[in-house]
Write an enzyme that holds these catalytic residues in place. Structure first.
Site, PDB file in Angstrom:
ATOM      1  N   SER A   7       0.831  -1.204   0.000  1.00  0.00           N
ATOM      2  CA  SER A   7       0.000   0.000   0.000  1.00  0.00           C
ATOM      3  C   SER A   7       0.865   1.252   0.000  1.00  0.00           C
ATOM      4  O   SER A   7       1.628   1.510   0.933  1.00  0.00           O
ATOM      5  CB  SER A   7      -0.908   0.004   1.225  1.00  0.00           C
ATOM      6  OG  SER A   7      -1.505   1.279   1.331  1.00  0.00           O
ATOM      7  N   HIS A  30      -1.172  -1.185  -4.237  1.00  0.00           N
ATOM      8  CA  HIS A  30      -2.451  -0.834  -3.609  1.00  0.00           C
ATOM      9  C   HIS A  30      -2.531   0.685  -3.441  1.00  0.00           C
ATOM     10  O   HIS A  30      -1.660   1.299  -2.820  1.00  0.00           O
ATOM     11  CB  HIS A  30      -2.537  -1.543  -2.261  1.00  0.00           C
ATOM     12  CG  HIS A  30      -3.866  -1.443  -1.593  1.00  0.00           C
ATOM     13  ND1 HIS A  30      -4.942  -2.247  -1.923  1.00  0.00           N
ATOM     14  CD2 HIS A  30      -4.301  -0.628  -0.599  1.00  0.00           C
ATOM     15  CE1 HIS A  30      -5.975  -1.941  -1.149  1.00  0.00           C
ATOM     16  NE2 HIS A  30      -5.620  -0.953  -0.344  1.00  0.00           N
ATOM     17  N   ASP A  32      -4.745   3.720  -2.025  1.00  0.00           N
ATOM     18  CA  ASP A  32      -5.833   4.047  -1.102  1.00  0.00           C
ATOM     19  C   ASP A  32      -6.373   5.445  -1.371  1.00  0.00           C
ATOM     20  O   ASP A  32      -5.700   6.445  -1.118  1.00  0.00           O
ATOM     21  CB  ASP A  32      -5.310   3.984   0.340  1.00  0.00           C
ATOM     22  CG  ASP A  32      -5.112   2.556   0.804  1.00  0.00           C
ATOM     23  OD1 ASP A  32      -6.067   1.769   0.698  1.00  0.00           O
ATOM     24  OD2 ASP A  32      -4.006   2.230   1.267  1.00  0.00           O
ATOM     25  N   MET A  34      -8.950   8.226  -0.367  1.00  0.00           N
ATOM     26  CA  MET A  34      -9.805   8.637   0.767  1.00  0.00           C
ATOM     27  C   MET A  34     -10.284  10.067   0.544  1.00  0.00           C
ATOM     28  O   MET A  34      -9.505  10.925   0.117  1.00  0.00           O
ATOM     29  CB  MET A  34      -9.003   8.573   2.065  1.00  0.00           C
ATOM     30  CG  MET A  34      -8.384   7.207   2.330  1.00  0.00           C
ATOM     31  SD  MET A  34      -7.624   7.146   3.951  1.00  0.00           S
ATOM     32  CE  MET A  34      -6.820   5.542   3.896  1.00  0.00           C
ATOM     33  N   HIS A  63      -8.278   1.190  -4.256  1.00  0.00           N
ATOM     34  CA  HIS A  63      -9.222   0.958  -3.156  1.00  0.00           C
ATOM     35  C   HIS A  63      -9.931   2.270  -2.852  1.00  0.00           C
ATOM     36  O   HIS A  63      -9.351   3.167  -2.235  1.00  0.00           O
ATOM     37  CB  HIS A  63      -8.424   0.438  -1.941  1.00  0.00           C
ATOM     38  CG  HIS A  63      -9.248   0.217  -0.716  1.00  0.00           C
ATOM     39  ND1 HIS A  63      -8.687   0.013   0.538  1.00  0.00           N
ATOM     40  CD2 HIS A  63     -10.592   0.161  -0.523  1.00  0.00           C
ATOM     41  CE1 HIS A  63      -9.638  -0.154   1.426  1.00  0.00           C
ATOM     42  NE2 HIS A  63     -10.801  -0.054   0.822  1.00  0.00           N
ATOM     43  N   MET A  65     -12.151   4.574  -0.934  1.00  0.00           N
ATOM     44  CA  MET A  65     -12.835   4.802   0.347  1.00  0.00           C
ATOM     45  C   MET A  65     -13.487   6.174   0.249  1.00  0.00           C
ATOM     46  O   MET A  65     -13.075   7.132   0.894  1.00  0.00           O
ATOM     47  CB  MET A  65     -11.825   4.726   1.504  1.00  0.00           C
ATOM     48  CG  MET A  65     -11.399   3.289   1.803  1.00  0.00           C
ATOM     49  SD  MET A  65      -9.855   3.215   2.736  1.00  0.00           S
ATOM     50  CE  MET A  65      -8.700   3.351   1.387  1.00  0.00           C
ATOM     51  N   MET A 134     -11.726  -5.747   5.094  1.00  0.00           N
ATOM     52  CA  MET A 134     -10.976  -4.787   5.910  1.00  0.00           C
ATOM     53  C   MET A 134     -10.710  -5.409   7.278  1.00  0.00           C
ATOM     54  O   MET A 134     -11.642  -5.844   7.964  1.00  0.00           O
ATOM     55  CB  MET A 134     -11.770  -3.493   6.108  1.00  0.00           C
ATOM     56  CG  MET A 134     -11.852  -2.568   4.906  1.00  0.00           C
ATOM     57  SD  MET A 134     -10.281  -2.065   4.167  1.00  0.00           S
ATOM     58  CE  MET A 134      -9.405  -1.358   5.564  1.00  0.00           C
ATOM     59  N   GLY A 139      -9.158   4.199   6.932  1.00  0.00           N
ATOM     60  CA  GLY A 139      -8.846   5.610   7.141  1.00  0.00           C
ATOM     61  C   GLY A 139      -7.375   5.874   7.377  1.00  0.00           C
ATOM     62  O   GLY A 139      -6.858   6.909   6.973  1.00  0.00           O
ATOM     63  N   GLY A 141      -3.207   4.066   7.901  1.00  0.00           N
ATOM     64  CA  GLY A 141      -2.284   2.944   7.926  1.00  0.00           C
ATOM     65  C   GLY A 141      -1.783   2.746   9.348  1.00  0.00           C
ATOM     66  O   GLY A 141      -2.061   3.557  10.241  1.00  0.00           O
ATOM     67  N   ASP A 172      -6.841  -6.400   4.068  1.00  0.00           N
ATOM     68  CA  ASP A 172      -6.220  -5.076   4.124  1.00  0.00           C
ATOM     69  C   ASP A 172      -6.282  -4.482   5.533  1.00  0.00           C
ATOM     70  O   ASP A 172      -7.362  -4.227   6.056  1.00  0.00           O
ATOM     71  CB  ASP A 172      -6.980  -4.167   3.136  1.00  0.00           C
ATOM     72  CG  ASP A 172      -6.370  -2.778   3.017  1.00  0.00           C
ATOM     73  OD1 ASP A 172      -5.283  -2.540   3.566  1.00  0.00           O
ATOM     74  OD2 ASP A 172      -7.003  -1.943   2.348  1.00  0.00           O
ATOM     75  N   GLY A 194       1.016  -2.055   4.100  1.00  0.00           N
ATOM     76  CA  GLY A 194       1.568  -0.719   3.951  1.00  0.00           C
ATOM     77  C   GLY A 194       2.792  -0.548   4.810  1.00  0.00           C
ATOM     78  O   GLY A 194       3.936  -0.666   4.341  1.00  0.00           O
ATOM     79  N   SER A 195       2.571  -0.305   6.107  1.00  0.00           N
ATOM     80  CA  SER A 195       3.694  -0.054   7.029  1.00  0.00           C
ATOM     81  C   SER A 195       4.707  -1.189   7.036  1.00  0.00           C
ATOM     82  O   SER A 195       5.914  -0.939   7.096  1.00  0.00           O
ATOM     83  CB  SER A 195       3.183   0.128   8.456  1.00  0.00           C
ATOM     84  OG  SER A 195       1.929   0.707   8.466  1.00  0.00           O
TER      85      SER A 195
END
Ligand code: DX5
Ligand code: ZN
Length: 218
Positions: A7, A30, A32, A34, A63, A65, A134, A139, A141, A172, A194-195
């Site tokens: 991500s 990925h 994200d 938002m 993705h 959101m 999810m 919202g 990571g 995710d 992600g992280s």
């Protein structure tokens, strides 16, 4: 064979070209999206996807959101998405949106928040390519994996297999080297991280380490 979708949310935004090159060994990227409405955070839009598209040969896993996702599908498709996933909670017309995404030439995924039941998928499962489960509240990571989600993944696996369908399960949120194996054992096909990847000293090595941990699973 398990696929990986790092991500970009956890990458260094001031240095995206180089960050993207570090995960060239993944399967998807990925992305994200938002909007500060559906989730309490704002990230980026189709312009950024278009800008980075030439610098990666990975499949772009977008993705959404966002509220009213139906307004933006074509823009995200043209920008270079290969797969577009929207939240079941964000639309009144799930079936219509699934077909809108297919008509835009993309694979289609439906995402479910942690507390949304699998029954939402009952009449749409035959028409989609992927379900995104999810495992944190969307919202941000860097959150912790919600353990009850393991059971949700297994139940979804059973639902898909018992119907003889070819629908992928993507998970995710909060996935790391320590829990990736049990998440894959529960029935996951695509791991988002992600992280655990971009915040590691060596993102390419972190990705390979996760791959190695699930090499004999799934
Ligand atoms: C959360 C996003 C995730 C996030 C995952 O709302 O959908 O894709 O980037 O980040 P980690 O792997 O750090 O939990
Ligand atoms: Zn995501």
């Amino acid at each position: 064979m398990v696929s990986f979708s790092p991500s970009l949310l956890a990458a260094d935004f001031s240095n995206l070209r180089e960050e993207i090159s570090k995960v060239a060994g993944a399967d998807y990227l990925h992305l994200d999206i938002m909007d500060g409405q559906f989730v309490p955070n704002i990230t980026f839009g189709p312009g950024l996807i278009r800008a980075i598209r030439p610098y990666s040969s990975l499949k772009f896993d977008t993705h959404l959101m966002i509220e009213e996702p139906e307004k933006y599908i074509e823009e995200f498709a043209v920008a270079g998405s290969n797969l577009i996933t929207f939240h079941a909670e964000a639309t009144y017309h799930l079936d219509r949106l699934v077909h809108q995404i297919k008509d835009a030439g993309c694979q289609v995924g439906v995402a479910l928040n942690p507390a949304t039941p699998l029954s939402e998928l009952e009449y749409i499962l035959t028409d989609i390519d992927l379900v995104l489960i999810m495992s944190v509240n969307p919202g941000f990571g860097g959150q912790k994996f919600i353990p009850q989600i393991l059971d949700k993944i297994s139940r979804l696996r059973e639902m898909i297999d018992s119907r003889g369908l070819d629908v992928m399960i993507e998970v995710d949120g909060g996935v790391n080297r320590d829990n990736v194996q049990e998440i894959v054992e529960a029935g996951t096909d695509i791991i988002v991280a992600g992280s655990a990847i971009f915040r590691a000293d060596d993102p390419a090595g972190a990705l390979e380490e996760m791959r190695a941990r699930v090499a004999f699973t799934g």
